[in-house]
Design a protein around this motif. Structure first.
Motif, mmCIF file in Angstrom:
data_model
loop_
_atom_site.group_PDB
_atom_site.id
_atom_site.type_symbol
_atom_site.label_atom_id
_atom_site.label_comp_id
_atom_site.label_asym_id
_atom_site.label_seq_id
_atom_site.Cartn_x
_atom_site.Cartn_y
_atom_site.Cartn_z
ATOM 1 N N PHE A 42 -93.877 1.824 4.453
ATOM 2 C CA PHE A 42 -92.935 1.533 5.540
ATOM 3 C C PHE A 42 -92.339 2.819 6.105
ATOM 4 N N PHE A 60 -89.240 -6.109 0.198
ATOM 5 C CA PHE A 60 -90.565 -5.600 0.554
ATOM 6 C C PHE A 60 -90.671 -4.149 0.099
ATOM 7 N N SER A 64 -97.757 -5.272 4.105
ATOM 8 C CA SER A 64 -99.013 -6.014 3.918
ATOM 9 C C SER A 64 -100.037 -5.474 4.919
ATOM 10 N N GLN A 67 -99.080 -5.896 8.450
ATOM 11 C CA GLN A 67 -97.917 -5.062 8.776
ATOM 12 C C GLN A 67 -98.329 -3.590 8.921
ATOM 13 N N LYS A 90 -96.982 -11.922 8.985
ATOM 14 C CA LYS A 90 -96.933 -11.756 10.448
ATOM 15 C C LYS A 90 -95.486 -11.811 10.963
HETATM 16 N N1 LIG Z 1 -94.550 -6.474 2.764
HETATM 17 C C1 LIG Z 1 -94.229 -7.538 2.053
HETATM 18 N N2 LIG Z 1 -93.970 -7.409 0.735
HETATM 19 C C2 LIG Z 1 -93.634 -8.472 -0.023
HETATM 20 N N3 LIG Z 1 -93.529 -9.743 0.453
HETATM 21 C C3 LIG Z 1 -93.781 -9.927 1.747
HETATM 22 C C4 LIG Z 1 -94.137 -8.853 2.628
HETATM 23 N N4 LIG Z 1 -94.303 -9.354 3.873
HETATM 24 C C5 LIG Z 1 -94.068 -10.669 3.797
HETATM 25 N N5 LIG Z 1 -93.747 -11.025 2.536
HETATM 26 C C6 LIG Z 1 -93.421 -12.362 2.043
HETATM 27 O O1 LIG Z 1 -94.590 -13.145 2.178
HETATM 28 C C7 LIG Z 1 -94.245 -14.467 2.539
HETATM 29 C C8 LIG Z 1 -94.982 -14.867 3.816
HETATM 30 O O2 LIG Z 1 -94.598 -13.989 4.864
HETATM 31 P P1 LIG Z 1 -94.538 -14.482 6.377
HETATM 32 O O3 LIG Z 1 -93.821 -15.781 6.474
HETATM 33 O O4 LIG Z 1 -94.039 -13.329 7.189
HETATM 34 O O5 LIG Z 1 -96.074 -14.726 6.656
HETATM 35 P P2 LIG Z 1 -96.741 -15.318 7.967
HETATM 36 O O6 LIG Z 1 -98.065 -14.654 8.080
HETATM 37 O O7 LIG Z 1 -95.811 -15.174 9.106
HETATM 38 O O8 LIG Z 1 -96.910 -16.839 7.564
HETATM 39 P P3 LIG Z 1 -97.154 -18.084 8.546
HETATM 40 O O9 LIG Z 1 -98.469 -17.843 9.221
HETATM 41 O O10 LIG Z 1 -97.184 -19.238 7.600
HETATM 42 O O11 LIG Z 1 -95.996 -18.114 9.491
HETATM 43 C C9 LIG Z 1 -92.740 -14.503 2.731
HETATM 44 O O12 LIG Z 1 -92.157 -15.032 1.572
HETATM 45 C C10 LIG Z 1 -92.371 -13.050 2.887
HETATM 46 O O13 LIG Z 1 -91.063 -12.806 2.406
#
Ligand SMILES: Nc1ncnc2c1ncn2[C@@H]1O[C@H](COP(=O)(O)OP(=O)(O)OP(=O)(O)O)[C@@H](O)[C@H]1O
Length: 231
Positions: A42, A60, A64, A67, A90
């Motif tokens: 980050f 975090f 990911s 990201q 996302k």
């Molecule tokens: N870099 C990270 N490190 C640890 N945990 C993470 C990280 N990024 C996201 N998360 C966790 O992973 C989980 C899913 O993240 P998020 O909801 O942003 O995914 P998404 O791709 O938006 O999912 P959806 O498509 O279902 O909306 C959440 O609990 C979030 O807190």
């Protein structure tokens, strides 16, 4: 620019393909089809210190895959299309991108996030608040704020009016349903919070707030880019 779809028209895959080919072959400098830079920590993404603090405080440690590729182009103000499996991060990507671009000295609406369902809107709001600690207004179904929807409020109101009318008539007194009596019944039914929400939902200030929110949105200047579709 593509024309507006006529009402009731269906997605036309051939038309979509030809339009995309036309766009990709056009000599538009700001149009990227992929963004190859990867930032695996980050700290390397040049996010504000406060935002980084919010990210680490949220738990975090490492970005990911989406990201690592999505935050920086977003922060540069490019229009980003992300595609990745559910739960790959996302939401935090575009939340960071939005929070990074806010002018924290300005007290006005600077970003609008649209979500197709209420639960998703709530989740986005939660992440925004956790990462950015800014002011966010959650609006859903176009009218209601909070956890109670308009149809539910209307149904409650009708039921309470009917109940009040019935009790007034049944008690033998002539039908004199005044506002105070109506509110009395509302309180009696422990529904004063519903009454206050009804008052707010139909109040002028609520519509004024929505008008101010929409009218303060900036003009959109289309610049397109696309981040890789991997997760
Ligand atoms: N870099 C990270 N490190 C640890 N945990 C993470 C990280 N990024 C996201 N998360 C966790 O992973 C989980 C899913 O993240 P998020 O909801 O942003 O995914 P998404 O791709 O938006 O999912 P959806 O498509 O279902 O909306 C959440 O609990 C979030 O807190």
């Amino acid at each position: 620019m593509a024309g507006l779809a006529t009402e009731g028209s269906q997605f036309d895959a051939d038309l979509y393909d030809s339009k995309m080919n036309e766009l990709l072959s056009a000599d538009v400098q700001d149009f990227f089809t992929s963004y190859d830079e990867v930032y695996d920590i980050f700290d390397a993404t040049s996010l504000h210190e406060n935002l980084l603090r919010g990210i680490y405080a949220y738990g975090f440690e490492k970005p990911s895959a989406i990201q690592q590729r999505g935050i920086v182009p977003f922060c540069k103000g490019l229009d980003v299309i992300q595609q990745a499996q559910s739960g790959t991060g996302k939401t935090a990507t575009f939340c960071s991108g939005i929070l990074q671009q806010l002018d924290y000295g300005l007290v006005e609406c600077q970003a609008l996030v649209l979500a197709p369902i209420r639960e998703l809107a709530r989740r986005i709001e939660k992440v925004m608040r956790a990462l950015g600690d800014r002011k966010f207004m959650l609006v859903w179904e176009g009218l209601a704020l909070g956890r109670i929807s308009v149809p539910f409020l209307v149904t409650c109101m009708l039921l309470l009016v009917l109940l009040a009318v019935f009790l007034t008539c049944y008690g033998g007194s002539p039908f004199t349903l005044t506002t105070s009596r109506f509110l009395f019944w509302m309180r009696l039914m422990k529904c004063s919070h519903v009454a206050s929400r009804i008052r707010y939902t139909i109040s002028f200030s609520f519509f004024l707030e929505r008008f101010k929110l929409v009218s303060s949105l900036p003009q959109c200047h289309p610049r397109l880019s696309k981040s890789p579709a991997n997760s």
